[in-house]
Design a protein around this motif. Structure first.
Motif, PDB file in Angstrom:
ATOM      1  N   PHE A 195     -10.066  -2.620 -10.774  1.00  0.00           N
ATOM      2  CA  PHE A 195      -9.125  -1.961  -9.873  1.00  0.00           C
ATOM      3  C   PHE A 195      -9.850  -1.316  -8.708  1.00  0.00           C
ATOM      4  O   PHE A 195     -10.926  -0.740  -8.882  1.00  0.00           O
ATOM      5  N   PHE A 196      -9.228  -1.382  -7.540  1.00  0.00           N
ATOM      6  CA  PHE A 196      -9.565  -0.500  -6.436  1.00  0.00           C
ATOM      7  C   PHE A 196      -8.477   0.567  -6.467  1.00  0.00           C
ATOM      8  O   PHE A 196      -7.291   0.238  -6.535  1.00  0.00           O
ATOM      9  N   ILE A 197      -8.869   1.818  -6.412  1.00  0.00           N
ATOM     10  CA  ILE A 197      -7.892   2.905  -6.452  1.00  0.00           C
ATOM     11  C   ILE A 197      -7.949   3.682  -5.148  1.00  0.00           C
ATOM     12  O   ILE A 197      -9.028   4.097  -4.713  1.00  0.00           O
ATOM     13  N   GLU A 198      -6.790   3.855  -4.543  1.00  0.00           N
ATOM     14  CA  GLU A 198      -6.626   4.664  -3.337  1.00  0.00           C
ATOM     15  C   GLU A 198      -5.851   5.913  -3.730  1.00  0.00           C
ATOM     16  O   GLU A 198      -4.734   5.814  -4.240  1.00  0.00           O
ATOM     17  N   VAL A 199      -6.429   7.071  -3.523  1.00  0.00           N
ATOM     18  CA  VAL A 199      -5.755   8.335  -3.793  1.00  0.00           C
ATOM     19  C   VAL A 199      -5.360   8.918  -2.440  1.00  0.00           C
ATOM     20  O   VAL A 199      -6.206   9.332  -1.671  1.00  0.00           O
ATOM     21  N   GLN A 200      -4.072   8.892  -2.152  1.00  0.00           N
ATOM     22  CA  GLN A 200      -3.558   9.338  -0.858  1.00  0.00           C
ATOM     23  C   GLN A 200      -2.975  10.737  -0.993  1.00  0.00           C
ATOM     24  O   GLN A 200      -1.860  10.895  -1.480  1.00  0.00           O
ATOM     25  N   ILE A 205      -0.053  11.866   3.962  1.00  0.00           N
ATOM     26  CA  ILE A 205       0.916  10.796   4.173  1.00  0.00           C
ATOM     27  C   ILE A 205       0.421   9.891   5.293  1.00  0.00           C
ATOM     28  O   ILE A 205       0.107  10.351   6.389  1.00  0.00           O
ATOM     29  N   TYR A 206       0.317   8.605   4.989  1.00  0.00           N
ATOM     30  CA  TYR A 206      -0.085   7.608   5.976  1.00  0.00           C
ATOM     31  C   TYR A 206       1.166   7.043   6.639  1.00  0.00           C
ATOM     32  O   TYR A 206       2.211   6.912   5.981  1.00  0.00           O
ATOM     33  N   SER A 207       1.018   6.653   7.888  1.00  0.00           N
ATOM     34  CA  SER A 207       2.110   5.919   8.536  1.00  0.00           C
ATOM     35  C   SER A 207       2.124   4.510   7.952  1.00  0.00           C
ATOM     36  O   SER A 207       1.147   4.068   7.337  1.00  0.00           O
ATOM     37  N   GLN A 208       3.217   3.812   8.162  1.00  0.00           N
ATOM     38  CA  GLN A 208       3.297   2.444   7.659  1.00  0.00           C
ATOM     39  C   GLN A 208       2.217   1.580   8.294  1.00  0.00           C
ATOM     40  O   GLN A 208       1.614   0.742   7.642  1.00  0.00           O
ATOM     41  N   GLN A 252      -0.778   2.580   9.357  1.00  0.00           N
ATOM     42  CA  GLN A 252      -2.058   2.919   8.739  1.00  0.00           C
ATOM     43  C   GLN A 252      -2.206   2.232   7.379  1.00  0.00           C
ATOM     44  O   GLN A 252      -3.264   1.699   7.057  1.00  0.00           O
ATOM     45  N   MET A 253      -1.138   2.244   6.582  1.00  0.00           N
ATOM     46  CA  MET A 253      -1.208   1.614   5.261  1.00  0.00           C
ATOM     47  C   MET A 253      -1.325   0.104   5.393  1.00  0.00           C
ATOM     48  O   MET A 253      -2.082  -0.532   4.664  1.00  0.00           O
ATOM     49  N   SER A 254      -0.609  -0.488   6.344  1.00  0.00           N
ATOM     50  CA  SER A 254      -0.723  -1.938   6.571  1.00  0.00           C
ATOM     51  C   SER A 254      -2.136  -2.309   6.988  1.00  0.00           C
ATOM     52  O   SER A 254      -2.686  -3.312   6.517  1.00  0.00           O
ATOM     53  N   ASP A 255      -2.730  -1.514   7.858  1.00  0.00           N
ATOM     54  CA  ASP A 255      -4.116  -1.766   8.278  1.00  0.00           C
ATOM     55  C   ASP A 255      -5.058  -1.697   7.085  1.00  0.00           C
ATOM     56  O   ASP A 255      -5.943  -2.542   6.919  1.00  0.00           O
ATOM     57  N   LYS A 256      -4.866  -0.685   6.239  1.00  0.00           N
ATOM     58  CA  LYS A 256      -5.709  -0.522   5.051  1.00  0.00           C
ATOM     59  C   LYS A 256      -5.553  -1.729   4.119  1.00  0.00           C
ATOM     60  O   LYS A 256      -6.533  -2.297   3.630  1.00  0.00           O
ATOM     61  N   MET A 257      -4.319  -2.149   3.881  1.00  0.00           N
ATOM     62  CA  MET A 257      -4.082  -3.278   2.988  1.00  0.00           C
ATOM     63  C   MET A 257      -4.638  -4.574   3.566  1.00  0.00           C
ATOM     64  O   MET A 257      -5.119  -5.431   2.822  1.00  0.00           O
ATOM     65  N   ASN A 258      -4.588  -4.719   4.871  1.00  0.00           N
ATOM     66  CA  ASN A 258      -5.164  -5.914   5.502  1.00  0.00           C
ATOM     67  C   ASN A 258      -6.683  -5.943   5.354  1.00  0.00           C
ATOM     68  O   ASN A 258      -7.278  -7.013   5.253  1.00  0.00           O
ATOM     69  N   ARG A 259      -7.314  -4.763   5.300  1.00  0.00           N
ATOM     70  CA  ARG A 259      -8.762  -4.734   5.035  1.00  0.00           C
ATOM     71  C   ARG A 259      -9.042  -5.180   3.596  1.00  0.00           C
ATOM     72  O   ARG A 259     -10.030  -5.857   3.329  1.00  0.00           O
ATOM     73  N   ALA A 306      -0.064   8.051  -4.892  1.00  0.00           N
ATOM     74  CA  ALA A 306       0.452   8.865  -3.788  1.00  0.00           C
ATOM     75  C   ALA A 306       1.843   9.369  -4.134  1.00  0.00           C
ATOM     76  O   ALA A 306       2.555   8.758  -4.931  1.00  0.00           O
ATOM     77  N   GLU A 307       2.228  10.453  -3.518  1.00  0.00           N
ATOM     78  CA  GLU A 307       3.586  10.972  -3.676  1.00  0.00           C
ATOM     79  C   GLU A 307       4.593  10.050  -2.987  1.00  0.00           C
ATOM     80  O   GLU A 307       5.723   9.924  -3.425  1.00  0.00           O
ATOM     81  N   GLN A 308       4.172   9.438  -1.910  1.00  0.00           N
ATOM     82  CA  GLN A 308       5.054   8.574  -1.109  1.00  0.00           C
ATOM     83  C   GLN A 308       4.837   7.117  -1.483  1.00  0.00           C
ATOM     84  O   GLN A 308       3.717   6.698  -1.747  1.00  0.00           O
ATOM     85  N   ARG A 309       5.916   6.352  -1.488  1.00  0.00           N
ATOM     86  CA  ARG A 309       5.812   4.901  -1.695  1.00  0.00           C
ATOM     87  C   ARG A 309       5.748   4.235  -0.334  1.00  0.00           C
ATOM     88  O   ARG A 309       6.391   4.668   0.611  1.00  0.00           O
ATOM     89  N   TYR A 310       4.974   3.185  -0.250  1.00  0.00           N
ATOM     90  CA  TYR A 310       4.797   2.446   0.990  1.00  0.00           C
ATOM     91  C   TYR A 310       5.383   1.046   0.849  1.00  0.00           C
ATOM     92  O   TYR A 310       5.337   0.463  -0.237  1.00  0.00           O
ATOM     93  N   ALA A 311       5.895   0.535   1.948  1.00  0.00           N
ATOM     94  CA  ALA A 311       6.345  -0.857   1.968  1.00  0.00           C
ATOM     95  C   ALA A 311       5.084  -1.705   2.027  1.00  0.00           C
ATOM     96  O   ALA A 311       4.363  -1.678   3.018  1.00  0.00           O
TER      97      ALA A 311
END
Length: 122
Positions: free
Chosen positions: A35-40, A43-46, A48-55, A76-81
């Motif tokens: 696993f790679f674990i991201e502890v957020q 709150i990231y913008s959508q 920012q999260m898309s950029d991270k996931m693309n990496r 994270a407390e927030q769910r991301y698309a």
């Protein structure tokens, strides 16, 4: 984490390339699964999260990891698309909640008959 299952490997902020490549908070093997674990905590913008996931996608498509293809767990407390990726992406509010979600609950399926037969799966 160790109270919830076997941890074979645990690395904090491992580096997989130069600046601009993915930098997970944690790489671990939990119950023989990488696993790679991201502890957020923030709150990231959508975007920012898309950029991270693309990496993560770039790393997945590279030969850096060899045959090891970790799942990504976002705590994270927030769910991301999160778009479809060739690796699994999980989202949860805590690691304990994630492990609890892995436990399958038995399901009953009614067979289409007049006898009301139930089949228990699990």
């Amino acid at each position: 984490m160790r109270k919830l299952g076997a941890v074979e490997e645990f690395r904090v902020e491992p580096k997989y390339g130069s600046k601009g490549t993915v930098e997970p908070d944690i790489y671990c093997k939990f119950r023989r699964t990488p696993f790679f674990i991201e502890v957020q905590k923030s709150i990231y913008s959508q975007k920012q999260m898309s950029d991270k996931m693309n990496r993560y996608l770039d790393l997945y498509n590279s030969d850096i990891l060899g045959d090891v293809k970790p799942h990504v767990l976002i705590i994270a407390e927030q769910r991301y698309a999160v778009d479809d990726y060739p690796f699994k992406v999980f989202q949860t509010q805590s690691f304990t909640q994630f492990v609890e979600s892995l436990k399958q609950k038995p399901q009953s399926i009614k067979a289409p008959s007049n006898n009301g037969i139930s089949v228990r799966i699990g």
